[in-house]
Design an enzyme around this catalytic site. Sequence first.
Site, short mmCIF file in Angstrom:
data_model
loop_
_atom_site.label_atom_id
_atom_site.label_comp_id
_atom_site.label_asym_id
_atom_site.label_seq_id
_atom_site.Cartn_x
_atom_site.Cartn_y
_atom_site.Cartn_z
N GLY A 144 -2.28 -6.92 26.48
CA GLY A 144 -1.23 -6.73 27.46
C GLY A 144 -0.24 -5.65 27.09
O GLY A 144 0.16 -4.84 27.94
N ARG A 225 2.21 -5.82 14.37
CA ARG A 225 2.41 -6.61 13.15
C ARG A 225 2.50 -5.66 11.97
O ARG A 225 1.78 -4.66 11.89
CB ARG A 225 1.25 -7.59 12.93
CG ARG A 225 1.23 -8.79 13.88
CD ARG A 225 2.37 -9.74 13.58
NE ARG A 225 2.31 -10.98 14.36
CZ ARG A 225 2.89 -11.16 15.53
NH1 ARG A 225 3.56 -10.16 16.10
NH2 ARG A 225 2.81 -12.32 16.16
N ASP A 249 8.97 -1.49 14.29
CA ASP A 249 9.69 -2.69 14.67
C ASP A 249 9.24 -3.88 13.83
O ASP A 249 9.91 -4.90 13.79
CB ASP A 249 9.46 -3.01 16.16
CG ASP A 249 10.28 -4.19 16.63
OD1 ASP A 249 11.52 -4.16 16.45
OD2 ASP A 249 9.70 -5.15 17.17
N GLU A 254 8.16 -8.34 5.62
CA GLU A 254 9.11 -8.56 6.70
C GLU A 254 9.86 -9.87 6.45
O GLU A 254 9.21 -10.89 6.21
CB GLU A 254 8.40 -8.63 8.06
CG GLU A 254 9.35 -8.69 9.23
CD GLU A 254 8.64 -8.61 10.59
OE1 GLU A 254 8.95 -9.46 11.44
OE2 GLU A 254 7.80 -7.72 10.78
N HIS A 273 12.25 -6.39 14.25
CA HIS A 273 11.36 -7.18 15.10
C HIS A 273 12.10 -7.54 16.39
O HIS A 273 12.14 -8.70 16.82
CB HIS A 273 10.88 -8.44 14.37
CG HIS A 273 9.53 -8.90 14.85
ND1 HIS A 273 8.54 -9.31 13.98
CD2 HIS A 273 9.00 -9.00 16.08
CE1 HIS A 273 7.46 -9.67 14.67
NE2 HIS A 273 7.72 -9.49 15.94
N ALA A 275 11.64 -5.92 19.45
CA ALA A 275 10.99 -5.49 20.69
C ALA A 275 11.01 -6.60 21.73
O ALA A 275 11.03 -6.33 22.94
CB ALA A 275 9.56 -5.05 20.42
#
Length: 312
Positions: A144, A225, A249, A254, A273, A275
């Site tokens: 998507g 990711r 992002d 992380e 992160h 977005a």
Amino acid sequence: MTTQTPSAPVRVAVHGEPLPFLTRAIEAGGGAVVGLDGDPEVLVLDHGNPKHELKAVLDATPSVRWVQLPSAGIEAYADALTAHPEKVWTSAKGAYAKPVAEHALALTLALLRELPARIRAHSWAPATGTSLHGLRAVVIGAGGVGLEILRLFRAFDVEADVVRRTAAPVPGARSTTTADRLAGLLPEADVVVVAAALTSGTSKLIGADELAGMKPSAILVNIARGGLVDTDAVVEALRAGTIAGAALDVTDPEPLPDGHPLWDEPHAIITPHAADTIEMIRPLLGERVAENVRRFAEGRELEGLVDAAAGY
């Protein structure tokens, strides 16, 4: 799946706190919220769920036939998926495409227009920057988010090649190919956007060799990711001028630790992160839950079905 009757709404339990937006979504889909002791047919998860407890919950609740995950990525639920392949699993893949693709576009434009340098500047400088219009892009991933990025890029007359698990054509792409042919596309790309799922086969898909194959004027954007990209290789590529910039992002590790060399790279943009913030995606998760509860009740195929073998 058996079709439910109006007098027997789908019994849905929530793993974690049953927040009001989830309760509303379940009821909008024709379901009824029950506890784990109420023989639920469905288990729905919010983003704040205790992931490490999911396997045990499913072990103890055999009535559950379908599990709705709250994220597009499923790697955090691998143990539960492996232990319960007999259940139907759905994720949120595709549900958050618009905000994530929007962020990818924002990062792309920021790098091309050299906004990191402009933001840090304290004096006037020569006018520089590159227009996105008419450039060549490689989009890795055709879920998507990847499809929405293609749609946004079309407004800028970008020619985009897509890299995905199969070479099946993707509407709007100049070409579609598989990861083993990625190296052949990189030398012509002005923008490389990573929008794929993280699996054992895609870990560090972008590493030192791939970065070395890119043009010195090209930029890298990762909104998928962190593990898809070799962080150390990105640092080295930016230091050497192998690529013009990187916007991440998501990172590996992380969160990106304080003092990490990426923070000091003048041609890097790091967003936390962001977005798809929780405020953006909870309404979208609610829409997915409501639609899938409705489909479950009617015996129709659910949206976001997980392919455990493929890893997404």
